[in-house]
Scaffold this active site. Sequence first.
Site, PDB file in Angstrom:
ATOM      1  CB  CYS A 136      -3.670 -12.283 -16.648  1.00  0.00           C
ATOM      2  SG  CYS A 136      -3.482 -10.861 -17.709  1.00  0.00           S
ATOM      3  N   GLY A 173      -9.895 -14.040 -17.550  1.00  0.00           N
ATOM      4  CA  GLY A 173      -9.632 -13.157 -18.679  1.00  0.00           C
ATOM      5  C   GLY A 173     -10.234 -13.692 -19.949  1.00  0.00           C
ATOM      6  CG  ASN A 222      -2.785 -12.822 -12.520  1.00  0.00           C
ATOM      7  OD1 ASN A 222      -3.136 -13.446 -11.530  1.00  0.00           O
ATOM      8  ND2 ASN A 222      -3.442 -11.758 -12.929  1.00  0.00           N
ATOM      9  N   GLY A 223      -1.039  -9.897 -12.954  1.00  0.00           N
ATOM     10  CA  GLY A 223      -0.787  -8.870 -11.941  1.00  0.00           C
ATOM     11  C   GLY A 223      -0.598  -7.530 -12.590  1.00  0.00           C
ATOM     12  CB  CYS A 249      -5.626  -9.778  -4.300  1.00  0.00           C
ATOM     13  SG  CYS A 249      -7.238  -9.117  -4.784  1.00  0.00           S
ATOM     14  CE1 TYR A 251     -17.035 -10.616  -9.827  1.00  0.00           C
ATOM     15  CE2 TYR A 251     -14.809  -9.898 -10.329  1.00  0.00           C
ATOM     16  CZ  TYR A 251     -16.109 -10.120 -10.731  1.00  0.00           C
ATOM     17  OH  TYR A 251     -16.487  -9.867 -12.017  1.00  0.00           O
ATOM     18  CB  SER A 274     -18.539 -14.097  -6.579  1.00  0.00           C
ATOM     19  OG  SER A 274     -18.986 -12.887  -7.117  1.00  0.00           O
ATOM     20  CB  CYS A 317      -7.104  -2.200  -7.490  1.00  0.00           C
ATOM     21  SG  CYS A 317      -6.073  -3.676  -7.649  1.00  0.00           S
TER      22      CYS A 317
HETATM   23  S1  SF4 Z   1      -6.314  -3.177  -3.954  1.00  0.00           S
HETATM   24 FE1  SF4 Z   1      -6.420  -4.654  -5.665  1.00  0.00          FE
HETATM   25  S2  SF4 Z   1      -5.029  -6.298  -5.013  1.00  0.00           S
HETATM   26 FE2  SF4 Z   1      -5.544  -5.119  -3.173  1.00  0.00          FE
HETATM   27  S3  SF4 Z   1      -7.372  -6.174  -2.321  1.00  0.00           S
HETATM   28 FE3  SF4 Z   1      -8.115  -4.537  -3.617  1.00  0.00          FE
HETATM   29  S4  SF4 Z   1      -8.496  -5.564  -5.594  1.00  0.00           S
HETATM   30 FE4  SF4 Z   1      -7.108  -6.877  -4.425  1.00  0.00          FE
END
Ligand code: SF4
Length: 477
Positions: free
Chosen positions: A8, A36, A111-112, A249, A255, A296, A395
């Site tokens: 998001c 998004g 977002n998250g 992150c 990316y 990217s 993740c």
């Molecule tokens: S686990 Fe998720 S939040 Fe952590 S670096 Fe990888 S993509 Fe980013």
Amino acid sequence: MFELKEECGVFGLYSQRAADLARLAYYGLFALQHRGQESCGISVNDHGVFTTHTGNGLVNDVFTADILESLGKGNISVGHVRYGTRGTIGLVNAQPVVVNHIKGRMAVAYNGRIVNACELREKFELAGSIFHSSGDAEAIAHVVTSARIRTSSIESAVGEAMDELKGAYSMILMSPAKLVACRDPYGIRPLCIGKTAEGIWVVSSESCGIDAVGGTFVRDVEPGEIVVFDSDGMRSIRTHCGSTKSALCVFEYIYFARPDSVIDGCAVQAARIKAGELLAETYPVEADVVVGVPDSGLDAAVGYSRKSGIAYGVGFIKNKYIGRTFIAPEQATREGKVRIKLNPVSVTVSGKRVVLIDDSIVRGTTSARIVRLLREAGAKEVHMRVTAPPFINACYYGTDISETDALIARDHKLEDIAGIIGADSLGYLKRNQVGIIAEGCKLKGFCTACFDGYYPTEKPERIFVNKYDKKINEGRS
Ligand code: SF4
């Protein structure tokens, strides 16, 4: 295609006077569209009267001139773009979520991902609460509004909610009189503040959103910080700051974010160029041209080229006009989809030894197709370099990589992966290089859990799945 996707983007505005905030929010969300494309929404607050519109699709399609006009003028606004990684595809999970509660109205956009969302949801449901959606935003709204019963202000309620919410969240809330922004204590997802020449405060997932409305970047929201905008201006509440090591992150740099954004003091483009330079130092190869996979991989390819002295070339043209309404080919013609989305430039690669730069290898099928495209366009050799270490863990913080069995690097050695994707050689950014790509970043720690398994928070015990929902990946290829 099984790809790494962000969940998001959030955007908020506070003005001392009524203004055409819907239009500004539209521009801001337009700039955040890369975060998004599933759905989007804008809520405008005119002295406590909220007018909200959400829709499935791109910002440009959902918000026509008539709809923007119907949102009217106001002095506070919250907007959101969503790529659904949890819950259903559909309008029911679009944000902002607007709720009525005992002390007024509230709109939430975030977002998250909340790792204890399942437990929180269950707690409220057992107490009789009803949920309309299957996303985390509604759980967040319940946590904040229940804290609001005990507290004297929305910002105090947000502070109490932060004690309960575990995981990654950069969020913006709107009450009848205030705009409140906060970032989880790890700072996993970005969030920053700007101001326009007219004095309108702007909060955005990325600085490119501030640029889009002609604003000036002021600063990032710090991990754990709550920032309040009201008739007294802007003020900061820092009770949750410094409670833990930051864990931005690192994939935001690699990316997710737009290359013209600056996150926590480091320009995204500079980080990508640095990653390319590190790959050139670590994995030198005799070659004729360096190409990047859009978008990217392009800046990283520039970095590899500069450091290695090998010429940079435009190896692919990406079709920018493929939206969510694009009709994906059937399984038998999936190859065609890649060609429609991404086409190699044969004049750049034909008869050449090519260094190919991409941001990640997830399942390997996309990389294999891209390598094959280069060979079909006449490349003599393809040496793949990846601006991230091997992806081996799930993740839990707002991307759609939640199933480890699909990750090619979990079960295969580097040499095997090179063979599977058809590359002549393969090199990933090393784990110890991840921390040095973001030069100038003010945060001292990054989340690297998908590479090394060190999760900054507890892992979710359960992932909420509504058995009556249409599954998130149905209809996606
Ligand atoms: S686990 Fe998720 S939040 Fe952590 S670096 Fe990888 S993509 Fe980013």
